[in-house]
Motif scaffolding. Structure first.
Motif, mmCIF file in Angstrom:
data_model
loop_
_atom_site.group_PDB
_atom_site.id
_atom_site.type_symbol
_atom_site.label_atom_id
_atom_site.label_comp_id
_atom_site.label_asym_id
_atom_site.label_seq_id
_atom_site.Cartn_x
_atom_site.Cartn_y
_atom_site.Cartn_z
ATOM 1 N N ILE A 30 0.907 -0.692 -0.108
ATOM 2 C CA ILE A 30 -0.138 -0.164 0.102
ATOM 3 C C ILE A 30 1.103 1.389 -0.262
ATOM 4 C CG2 ILE A 30 -1.600 0.927 1.261
ATOM 5 C CD1 ILE A 30 -2.770 -1.851 0.392
ATOM 6 N N LYS A 31 0.610 2.102 -1.051
ATOM 7 C CA LYS A 31 1.761 2.994 -1.722
ATOM 8 C C LYS A 31 1.383 4.189 -0.830
ATOM 9 C CE LYS A 31 2.548 2.524 -6.139
ATOM 10 N NZ LYS A 31 2.858 2.819 -7.373
ATOM 11 N N ALA A 32 2.425 5.572 0.256
ATOM 12 C CA ALA A 32 2.026 6.582 0.542
ATOM 13 C C ALA A 32 1.235 7.091 0.410
ATOM 14 C CB ALA A 32 3.607 7.130 0.655
ATOM 15 N N GLU A 33 0.949 7.358 -0.605
ATOM 16 C CA GLU A 33 -0.066 7.926 -0.916
ATOM 17 C C GLU A 33 -1.788 7.433 -1.707
ATOM 18 O OE1 GLU A 33 1.971 7.160 -4.385
ATOM 19 O OE2 GLU A 33 0.345 6.384 -6.074
ATOM 20 N N ALA A 34 -1.594 6.235 -0.941
ATOM 21 C CA ALA A 34 -3.447 5.234 -0.523
ATOM 22 C C ALA A 34 -4.187 6.511 0.650
ATOM 23 C CB ALA A 34 -2.819 4.187 -0.432
ATOM 24 N N ARG A 35 -5.241 6.223 -0.181
ATOM 25 C CA ARG A 35 -5.739 7.137 1.077
ATOM 26 C C ARG A 35 -5.876 6.620 2.349
ATOM 27 N NH1 ARG A 35 -11.192 6.922 -2.054
ATOM 28 N NH2 ARG A 35 -12.120 5.108 -0.531
ATOM 29 N N VAL A 36 -5.915 5.530 2.311
ATOM 30 C CA VAL A 36 -5.415 4.450 4.297
ATOM 31 C C VAL A 36 -4.023 4.209 3.819
ATOM 32 C CG1 VAL A 36 -7.452 3.871 3.930
ATOM 33 C CG2 VAL A 36 -6.796 2.619 3.136
ATOM 34 N N SER A 37 -3.720 4.194 5.507
ATOM 35 C CA SER A 37 -2.765 3.610 5.089
ATOM 36 C C SER A 37 -2.446 2.169 5.649
ATOM 37 C CB SER A 37 -2.426 3.598 7.069
ATOM 38 O OG SER A 37 -2.447 2.995 8.204
ATOM 39 N N ARG A 38 -1.048 1.233 5.731
ATOM 40 C CA ARG A 38 -1.200 0.079 5.497
ATOM 41 C C ARG A 38 -1.962 -0.764 6.919
ATOM 42 N NH1 ARG A 38 3.085 -3.403 7.063
ATOM 43 N NH2 ARG A 38 2.878 -2.505 8.811
ATOM 44 N N ASN A 39 -1.803 -0.255 8.239
ATOM 45 C CA ASN A 39 -3.084 -1.126 9.236
ATOM 46 C C ASN A 39 -3.949 -0.725 9.027
ATOM 47 O OD1 ASN A 39 -0.619 -1.451 9.523
ATOM 48 N ND2 ASN A 39 -0.007 0.140 11.864
ATOM 49 N N GLU A 40 -4.724 0.221 8.348
ATOM 50 C CA GLU A 40 -6.146 0.994 8.047
ATOM 51 C C GLU A 40 -6.516 -0.306 7.654
ATOM 52 O OE1 GLU A 40 -5.749 6.000 9.428
ATOM 53 O OE2 GLU A 40 -4.997 5.210 7.300
ATOM 54 N N PHE A 41 -5.601 -0.373 6.062
ATOM 55 C CA PHE A 41 -6.106 -0.921 5.142
ATOM 56 C C PHE A 41 -6.792 -2.302 5.682
ATOM 57 C CE2 PHE A 41 -5.012 -4.544 2.528
ATOM 58 C CZ PHE A 41 -5.644 -3.783 1.314
ATOM 59 N N ILE A 42 -6.134 -3.011 6.683
ATOM 60 C CA ILE A 42 -6.083 -4.479 7.202
ATOM 61 C C ILE A 42 -7.524 -4.095 8.720
ATOM 62 C CG2 ILE A 42 -5.176 -5.338 9.092
ATOM 63 C CD1 ILE A 42 -2.590 -5.329 8.039
ATOM 64 N N GLU A 43 -7.469 -3.289 8.907
ATOM 65 C CA GLU A 43 -8.542 -3.072 9.747
ATOM 66 C C GLU A 43 -9.840 -3.411 8.574
ATOM 67 O OE1 GLU A 43 -8.334 0.705 12.325
ATOM 68 O OE2 GLU A 43 -6.668 -0.144 13.456
ATOM 69 N N LYS A 44 -10.101 -2.122 7.772
ATOM 70 C CA LYS A 44 -10.893 -1.994 6.448
ATOM 71 C C LYS A 44 -11.072 -3.406 5.773
ATOM 72 C CE LYS A 44 -11.070 2.551 5.819
ATOM 73 N NZ LYS A 44 -12.686 2.951 7.200
ATOM 74 N N MET A 45 -10.172 -4.109 5.644
ATOM 75 C CA MET A 45 -10.117 -5.199 5.583
ATOM 76 C C MET A 45 -11.716 -6.672 5.836
ATOM 77 S SD MET A 45 -9.787 -6.119 2.073
ATOM 78 C CE MET A 45 -8.596 -6.934 1.508
ATOM 79 N N ALA A 46 -10.831 -6.085 7.397
ATOM 80 C CA ALA A 46 -11.731 -7.180 8.647
ATOM 81 C C ALA A 46 -12.319 -6.474 8.549
ATOM 82 C CB ALA A 46 -10.488 -6.533 9.499
ATOM 83 N N GLU A 47 -12.830 -5.565 8.223
ATOM 84 C CA GLU A 47 -14.459 -5.284 8.842
ATOM 85 C C GLU A 47 -15.444 -5.615 8.015
ATOM 86 O OE1 GLU A 47 -14.365 -0.715 9.345
ATOM 87 O OE2 GLU A 47 -13.716 -1.028 11.075
ATOM 88 N N ASN A 48 -14.817 -5.961 6.470
ATOM 89 C CA ASN A 48 -15.393 -6.142 6.060
ATOM 90 C C ASN A 48 -15.379 -7.844 5.438
ATOM 91 O OD1 ASN A 48 -16.922 -4.568 3.560
ATOM 92 N ND2 ASN A 48 -15.324 -3.609 4.421
ATOM 93 N N GLY A 49 -15.136 -8.511 6.604
ATOM 94 C CA GLY A 49 -14.613 -9.561 6.628
ATOM 95 C C GLY A 49 -14.042 -10.883 5.849
#
Ligand SMILES: Cc1ncc(COP(=O)(O)O)c(C=O)c1O
Length: 389
Positions: A307-326
């Protein structure tokens, strides 16, 4: 949808072979373990295979068998699991950590050459076939990993915990270095619950590993109890203070059944990887993993994206959001130079490992396994698009 990061498939001969063991009256290391060793050696084209209770044990036996001793230096990529390095410490030797390549997380021939210029007294290299792919082992001009090790008189141990079955050119990983160690841990490409295999073409390494695998006893315990030739069947000698690393038949039974499906499993993981490449290639704020060989040489144990620095979420936020979506994900790895023990013991600084730092900050591994369905892959891709685009 609920999609775990890892899911195992036990739909072949596992039950049948387990039943045979249960009915045999002998649960630990015996015929099934020997059958598994033979089948595994045949599969990868090695002369010898030694079944053990983990890849960690296989790695420990390998470095012991090549004679690594207190104070010796062993080159290890920082982007790996602690097992690769801890076994060097078991012997009082010291890991020397090197950086890896961005995109593959591999120790490349050029990283190896540079490290050997900097550290003149390296005794062995432990190469990690990260994610399931091999770096360049040989090149026509003699600058592959194996070529460099041979030229410099350095042992090469392969940590192939991720790389069964994987190939370099048209040959399975297993016999390029002095010894190769595979993992059959619960989430690996084939499993025995816990387990590992040391394979080698070197008879001296094999014999030493086989003896040290079981207390340093000079012959198999199985023979001790079942030798029909009654002569001296009770007698054995201890030739070194060995370990308790043998693989029970219970585990080998599962391994034999899994081995029969190893290529089918790999092919489906390759299908998942191909789907990911197609489905995710339009997302500019991620980097996809790089293949250095043909796609079907890769074991596809991992599918790490950055997940590149320019992405609108950080890597950690990405992992959390993926988990929220199962959707379960994982991270491979927090590099060893960042782990307290290695950082403090060897005064390691992050600046010395710029590629590993860049990978670690942004990496996340997506689900990839034999029964991951097209519907699930589509859902994972849609979820990623919703989070990042
Ligand atoms: C690169 C690597 N090496 C070694 C190991 C250790 O394997 P085992 O759990 O079979 O001891 C692992 C386990 O995850 C690994 O990822």
């Amino acid at each position: 949808m609920k999609i775990p990061y890892s899911r195992i498939q036990l739909t072949g001969n596992e039950e049948k072979y387990l039943k045979e063991v249960l009915e045999s009256g002998w649960l630990t290391t015996s015929r099934k373990a020997m059958e598994f060793e033979e089948a595994f050696a045949n599969f990868v084209g090695a002369k010898y295979a030694c079944a053990v209770n983990s890849c960690t044990a296989a790695l420990h036996l390998a470095v012991e068998a090549i004679g690594i001793k207190e104070g010796d230096k062993v080159l290890i990529p920082t982007m790996t699991f602690t097992a690769t390095a801890e076994i060097v410490r078991y012997l009082g030797a010291n890991p020397v950590f090197c950086d890896v390549e961005y995109g593959t997380s591999l120790l490349t021939p050029s990283i190896l050459s540079e490290a050997l210029i900097k550290h003149k007294d390296i005794k062995a290299v432990i190469l990690v076939h990260f994610g399931g792919q091999s770096p360049l082992m040989h090149t026509s001009d003699g600058t592959g990993i194996v070529d460099i090790c041979r030229k410099n008189n350095i042992f090469l141990i392969e940590d192939a915990a991720h790389a069964f079955p994987a190939k370099f050119e048209d040959k399975y990983i297993g016999t390029f270095g002095d010894a190769t160690c595979f993992s059959f841990y619960a989430n690996k490409t084939i499993t025995t619950a816990e387990g590992g295999m040391l394979v080698t073409n070197n008879e001296i390494i094999y014999k030493r590993a086989k003896t040290m695998r079981l207390h340093g006893i000079n012959r198999d315990v199985w023979n001790r109890f079942t030798n029909s030739n009654n002569k001296c069947s009770w007698e054995y000698d201890i030739i070194a203070p060995g370990y308790k690393y043998n693989m029970p038949d219970i585990n080998a039974a599962i391994g034999l059944a899994q081995l029969e499906k190893a290529e089918d499993f790999r092919e489906h993981r390759q299908y998942c990887a191909t789907k990911y490449f197609n489905l995710l290639s339009d997302i500019s704020c991620i980097d996809l993993p790089q293949n250095i060989g043909p796609i079907n040489n890769h074991a596809w144990h991992l599918f790490p994206i950055q997940i590149k620095a320019e992405a609108r979420v950080s890597r950690n936020e990405f992992i959390e959001k993926m988990a929220e979506n199962g959707v379960g994900t994982s991270v491979h790895y927090k590099p060893l130079h960042r782990m307290s023990y290695y950082k403090n013991a060897y005064k390691l600084l992050p600046e010395a490992y710029p590629n590993a730092e860049k990978i670690w900050e942004s990496t996340v591994s997506l689900p990839i396994y034999p029964d991951l369905t097209t519907k699930e892959l589509d859902y994972i891709s849609q979820t990623i698009h919703a989070i990042l685009c």
